[in-house]
Design a protein around this motif. Structure first.
Motif, PDB file in Angstrom:
ATOM      1  N   UNK A  54       0.841  -1.197   0.000  1.00  0.00           N
ATOM      2  CA  UNK A  54       0.000   0.000   0.000  1.00  0.00           C
ATOM      3  C   UNK A  54       0.867   1.235   0.000  1.00  0.00           C
ATOM      4  N   UNK A  55       0.688   2.096   1.007  1.00  0.00           N
ATOM      5  CA  UNK A  55       1.497   3.318   1.102  1.00  0.00           C
ATOM      6  C   UNK A  55       2.648   3.165   2.082  1.00  0.00           C
ATOM      7  N   UNK A  56       2.965   1.915   2.449  1.00  0.00           N
ATOM      8  CA  UNK A  56       4.024   1.677   3.435  1.00  0.00           C
ATOM      9  C   UNK A  56       5.176   0.894   2.833  1.00  0.00           C
ATOM     10  N   UNK A  57       6.330   1.073   3.443  1.00  0.00           N
ATOM     11  CA  UNK A  57       7.550   0.376   3.047  1.00  0.00           C
ATOM     12  C   UNK A  57       8.086  -0.353   4.272  1.00  0.00           C
ATOM     13  N   UNK A  58       8.662  -1.537   4.031  1.00  0.00           N
ATOM     14  CA  UNK A  58       9.237  -2.303   5.120  1.00  0.00           C
ATOM     15  C   UNK A  58      10.699  -1.948   5.321  1.00  0.00           C
ATOM     16  N   UNK A  59      11.077  -1.647   6.564  1.00  0.00           N
ATOM     17  CA  UNK A  59      12.461  -1.349   6.921  1.00  0.00           C
ATOM     18  C   UNK A  59      12.815  -2.110   8.199  1.00  0.00           C
ATOM     19  N   UNK A  60      14.096  -2.170   8.474  1.00  0.00           N
ATOM     20  CA  UNK A  60      14.583  -2.817   9.683  1.00  0.00           C
ATOM     21  C   UNK A  60      15.225  -1.761  10.569  1.00  0.00           C
ATOM     22  N   UNK A  63      21.784   0.680  15.545  1.00  0.00           N
ATOM     23  CA  UNK A  63      22.554   1.634  14.735  1.00  0.00           C
ATOM     24  C   UNK A  63      21.664   2.573  13.925  1.00  0.00           C
ATOM     25  N   UNK A  64      20.399   2.176  13.686  1.00  0.00           N
ATOM     26  CA  UNK A  64      19.501   3.004  12.900  1.00  0.00           C
ATOM     27  C   UNK A  64      18.625   2.167  11.976  1.00  0.00           C
ATOM     28  N   UNK A  65      18.108   2.815  10.930  1.00  0.00           N
ATOM     29  CA  UNK A  65      17.189   2.182   9.983  1.00  0.00           C
ATOM     30  C   UNK A  65      17.937   1.718   8.738  1.00  0.00           C
ATOM     31  N   UNK A  66      17.547   0.531   8.256  1.00  0.00           N
ATOM     32  CA  UNK A  66      18.162  -0.074   7.082  1.00  0.00           C
ATOM     33  C   UNK A  66      17.095  -0.710   6.211  1.00  0.00           C
ATOM     34  N   UNK A  67      17.395  -0.851   4.934  1.00  0.00           N
ATOM     35  CA  UNK A  67      16.555  -1.655   4.062  1.00  0.00           C
ATOM     36  C   UNK A  67      16.805  -3.123   4.392  1.00  0.00           C
ATOM     37  N   UNK A  68      15.876  -3.984   4.002  1.00  0.00           N
ATOM     38  CA  UNK A  68      15.993  -5.415   4.255  1.00  0.00           C
ATOM     39  C   UNK A  68      16.985  -6.005   3.250  1.00  0.00           C
ATOM     40  N   UNK A  69      18.021  -6.649   3.750  1.00  0.00           N
ATOM     41  CA  UNK A  69      19.003  -7.255   2.855  1.00  0.00           C
ATOM     42  C   UNK A  69      20.362  -7.289   3.491  1.00  0.00           C
ATOM     43  N   UNK A  70      21.373  -7.563   2.656  1.00  0.00           N
ATOM     44  CA  UNK A  70      22.719  -7.623   3.180  1.00  0.00           C
ATOM     45  C   UNK A  70      23.704  -8.155   2.169  1.00  0.00           C
ATOM     46  N   UNK A  71      24.834  -8.617   2.673  1.00  0.00           N
ATOM     47  CA  UNK A  71      25.938  -9.061   1.833  1.00  0.00           C
ATOM     48  C   UNK A  71      25.665 -10.367   1.110  1.00  0.00           C
ATOM     49  N   UNK A  72      26.147 -10.424  -0.112  1.00  0.00           N
ATOM     50  CA  UNK A  72      25.995 -11.621  -0.936  1.00  0.00           C
ATOM     51  C   UNK A  72      27.023 -12.656  -0.507  1.00  0.00           C
ATOM     52  N   UNK A  73      26.564 -13.883  -0.267  1.00  0.00           N
ATOM     53  CA  UNK A  73      27.467 -14.971   0.079  1.00  0.00           C
ATOM     54  C   UNK A  73      27.995 -15.620  -1.194  1.00  0.00           C
ATOM     55  N   UNK A  74      29.106 -16.300  -1.085  1.00  0.00           N
ATOM     56  CA  UNK A  74      29.762 -16.942  -2.230  1.00  0.00           C
ATOM     57  C   UNK A  74      28.793 -17.853  -2.987  1.00  0.00           C
ATOM     58  N   UNK A  89       6.695  -1.629   9.300  1.00  0.00           N
ATOM     59  CA  UNK A  89       6.031  -1.030   8.136  1.00  0.00           C
ATOM     60  C   UNK A  89       5.833   0.439   8.463  1.00  0.00           C
ATOM     61  N   UNK A  90       6.378   1.323   7.634  1.00  0.00           N
ATOM     62  CA  UNK A  90       6.288   2.760   7.881  1.00  0.00           C
ATOM     63  C   UNK A  90       5.894   3.478   6.588  1.00  0.00           C
ATOM     64  N   UNK A  91       5.337   4.667   6.735  1.00  0.00           N
ATOM     65  CA  UNK A  91       5.066   5.479   5.549  1.00  0.00           C
ATOM     66  C   UNK A  91       6.364   6.159   5.130  1.00  0.00           C
ATOM     67  N   UNK A  92       6.394   6.590   3.892  1.00  0.00           N
ATOM     68  CA  UNK A  92       7.586   7.281   3.403  1.00  0.00           C
ATOM     69  C   UNK A  92       7.843   8.551   4.217  1.00  0.00           C
ATOM     70  N   UNK A  93       6.797   9.284   4.566  1.00  0.00           N
ATOM     71  CA  UNK A  93       6.969  10.504   5.362  1.00  0.00           C
ATOM     72  C   UNK A  93       7.610  10.214   6.716  1.00  0.00           C
ATOM     73  N   UNK A  94       7.317   9.043   7.297  1.00  0.00           N
ATOM     74  CA  UNK A  94       7.888   8.671   8.595  1.00  0.00           C
ATOM     75  C   UNK A  94       9.383   8.335   8.500  1.00  0.00           C
ATOM     76  N   UNK A  95       9.808   7.787   7.362  1.00  0.00           N
ATOM     77  CA  UNK A  95      11.180   7.287   7.235  1.00  0.00           C
ATOM     78  C   UNK A  95      12.082   8.193   6.401  1.00  0.00           C
ATOM     79  N   UNK A  96      11.506   9.102   5.652  1.00  0.00           N
ATOM     80  CA  UNK A  96      12.270   9.969   4.748  1.00  0.00           C
ATOM     81  C   UNK A  96      13.423  10.656   5.471  1.00  0.00           C
ATOM     82  N   UNK A  97      14.646  10.459   4.952  1.00  0.00           N
ATOM     83  CA  UNK A  97      15.832  11.093   5.515  1.00  0.00           C
ATOM     84  C   UNK A  97      16.380  10.451   6.775  1.00  0.00           C
TER      85      UNK A  97
END
Length: 144
Positions: free
Chosen positions: A26-32, A36-47, A115-123
Protein backbone atom coordinates in the motif's frame (compact mmCIF):
# COMPACT_ATOMS: atom_id res chain seq x y z
CA UNK A 1 20.63 4.08 -12.60
CA UNK A 2 23.73 4.15 -10.38
CA UNK A 3 24.99 6.78 -7.95
CA UNK A 4 28.16 7.22 -5.89
CA UNK A 5 28.07 8.80 -2.42
CA UNK A 6 30.90 9.97 -0.21
CA UNK A 7 34.46 10.92 -1.06
CA UNK A 8 37.08 8.28 -1.72
CA UNK A 9 40.15 8.86 0.43
CA UNK A 10 43.63 7.61 -0.41
CA UNK A 11 43.15 4.49 1.70
CA UNK A 12 42.55 0.74 1.44
CA UNK A 13 38.78 0.13 1.47
CA UNK A 14 36.84 -2.97 2.44
CA UNK A 15 34.46 -3.58 -0.50
CA UNK A 16 31.16 -5.30 0.29
CA UNK A 17 28.55 -6.11 -2.34
CA UNK A 18 25.01 -6.39 -1.07
CA UNK A 19 21.45 -6.55 -2.31
CA UNK A 20 18.36 -5.10 -0.71
CA UNK A 21 14.61 -5.43 -1.10
CA UNK A 22 12.31 -2.45 -0.80
CA UNK A 23 9.03 -4.14 0.10
CA UNK A 24 5.96 -2.05 -0.62
CA UNK A 25 2.52 -2.69 0.90
CA UNK A 26 0.00 0.00 0.00
CA UNK A 27 1.50 3.32 1.10
CA UNK A 28 4.02 1.68 3.44
CA UNK A 29 7.55 0.38 3.05
CA UNK A 30 9.24 -2.30 5.12
CA UNK A 31 12.46 -1.35 6.92
CA UNK A 32 14.58 -2.82 9.68
CA UNK A 33 15.50 -0.90 12.83
CA UNK A 34 18.64 -1.83 14.77
CA UNK A 35 20.56 -0.09 17.52
CA UNK A 36 22.55 1.63 14.73
CA UNK A 37 19.50 3.00 12.90
CA UNK A 38 17.19 2.18 9.98
CA UNK A 39 18.16 -0.07 7.08
CA UNK A 40 16.56 -1.65 4.06
CA UNK A 41 15.99 -5.41 4.25
CA UNK A 42 19.00 -7.26 2.85
CA UNK A 43 22.72 -7.62 3.18
CA UNK A 44 25.94 -9.06 1.83
CA UNK A 45 26.00 -11.62 -0.94
CA UNK A 46 27.47 -14.97 0.08
CA UNK A 47 29.76 -16.94 -2.23
CA UNK A 48 27.86 -18.45 -5.16
CA UNK A 49 24.61 -16.73 -4.24
CA UNK A 50 22.48 -14.90 -6.81
CA UNK A 51 20.87 -11.55 -6.02
CA UNK A 52 17.46 -13.18 -5.64
CA UNK A 53 18.81 -15.95 -3.41
CA UNK A 54 20.50 -13.37 -1.19
CA UNK A 55 17.32 -11.31 -0.87
CA UNK A 56 15.26 -14.40 -0.06
CA UNK A 57 17.76 -15.51 2.62
CA UNK A 58 18.16 -12.04 4.14
CA UNK A 59 14.40 -11.41 4.23
CA UNK A 60 13.83 -14.73 6.01
CA UNK A 61 16.63 -13.98 8.50
CA UNK A 62 15.69 -10.36 9.19
CA UNK A 63 11.89 -10.43 8.95
CA UNK A 64 10.74 -14.06 8.94
CA UNK A 65 8.86 -13.42 5.67
CA UNK A 66 9.09 -15.09 2.27
CA UNK A 67 10.16 -12.47 -0.31
CA UNK A 68 8.96 -11.85 -3.84
CA UNK A 69 11.32 -9.81 -6.03
CA UNK A 70 9.49 -7.81 -8.72
CA UNK A 71 12.45 -6.07 -10.33
CA UNK A 72 15.66 -4.10 -10.06
CA UNK A 73 15.34 -0.41 -9.15
CA UNK A 74 18.89 1.00 -9.02
CA UNK A 75 22.32 0.64 -7.45
CA UNK A 76 24.62 2.83 -5.38
CA UNK A 77 27.89 2.80 -3.52
CA UNK A 78 29.41 4.92 -0.83
CA UNK A 79 32.84 5.58 0.61
CA UNK A 80 32.77 5.99 4.36
CA UNK A 81 34.65 5.41 7.59
CA UNK A 82 32.99 2.66 9.61
CA UNK A 83 33.61 2.60 13.37
CA UNK A 84 34.64 -1.08 13.44
CA UNK A 85 35.54 -1.91 9.80
CA UNK A 86 37.55 1.21 8.99
CA UNK A 87 37.44 2.47 5.41
CA UNK A 88 34.28 0.88 4.05
CA UNK A 89 32.93 0.72 0.51
CA UNK A 90 29.46 -0.88 0.40
CA UNK A 91 28.13 -1.45 -3.12
CA UNK A 92 24.39 -2.01 -3.02
CA UNK A 93 21.76 -3.05 -5.56
CA UNK A 94 18.12 -2.32 -4.74
CA UNK A 95 15.07 -4.31 -5.80
CA UNK A 96 11.38 -3.63 -5.40
CA UNK A 97 9.13 -6.40 -4.21
CA UNK A 98 6.80 -7.75 -1.60
CA UNK A 99 6.89 -9.79 1.57
CA UNK A 100 4.41 -12.61 1.02
CA UNK A 101 3.87 -14.75 4.08
CA UNK A 102 5.40 -15.14 7.50
CA UNK A 103 7.36 -18.39 7.48
CA UNK A 104 9.35 -18.09 10.71
CA UNK A 105 10.45 -15.75 13.44
CA UNK A 106 13.30 -13.40 12.65
CA UNK A 107 16.70 -14.99 13.28
CA UNK A 108 18.21 -11.54 13.84
CA UNK A 109 17.23 -10.69 17.42
CA UNK A 110 18.64 -7.15 17.16
CA UNK A 111 16.54 -6.39 14.05
CA UNK A 112 13.01 -5.01 14.38
CA UNK A 113 10.99 -5.11 11.17
CA UNK A 114 8.59 -2.17 10.71
CA UNK A 115 6.03 -1.03 8.14
CA UNK A 116 6.29 2.76 7.88
CA UNK A 117 5.07 5.48 5.55
CA UNK A 118 7.59 7.28 3.40
CA UNK A 119 6.97 10.50 5.36
CA UNK A 120 7.89 8.67 8.60
CA UNK A 121 11.18 7.29 7.24
CA UNK A 122 12.27 9.97 4.75
CA UNK A 123 15.83 11.09 5.52
CA UNK A 124 16.25 8.69 8.45
CA UNK A 125 18.08 5.74 6.88
CA UNK A 126 21.56 4.91 8.20
CA UNK A 127 23.04 5.18 4.71
CA UNK A 128 22.27 8.21 2.54
CA UNK A 129 22.21 5.91 -0.50
CA UNK A 130 19.32 3.96 1.02
CA UNK A 131 17.41 7.23 1.52
CA UNK A 132 18.03 7.93 -2.18
CA UNK A 133 16.72 4.48 -3.20
CA UNK A 134 13.56 5.03 -1.14
CA UNK A 135 13.08 8.44 -2.73
CA UNK A 136 13.27 6.80 -6.18
CA UNK A 137 10.67 4.19 -5.22
CA UNK A 138 8.22 6.76 -4.00
CA UNK A 139 8.79 9.12 -6.93
CA UNK A 140 8.74 6.51 -9.71
CA UNK A 141 6.53 3.71 -8.45
CA UNK A 142 4.31 4.72 -5.55
CA UNK A 143 3.06 8.01 -6.97
CA UNK A 144 1.74 6.47 -10.20
Amino acid sequence: MHRVFGTKENAEYYDREGVYLIPICGDKVGVVRTSRGYFLVGGGIESGESHTECIERECAEETGYKAYVKGRLCSAETYCLHDTIGYFHPIQTYYVGELLSKVSESAEKDHEFLWVTYDEIKGKMYFEMQDWALELVFEKICTK
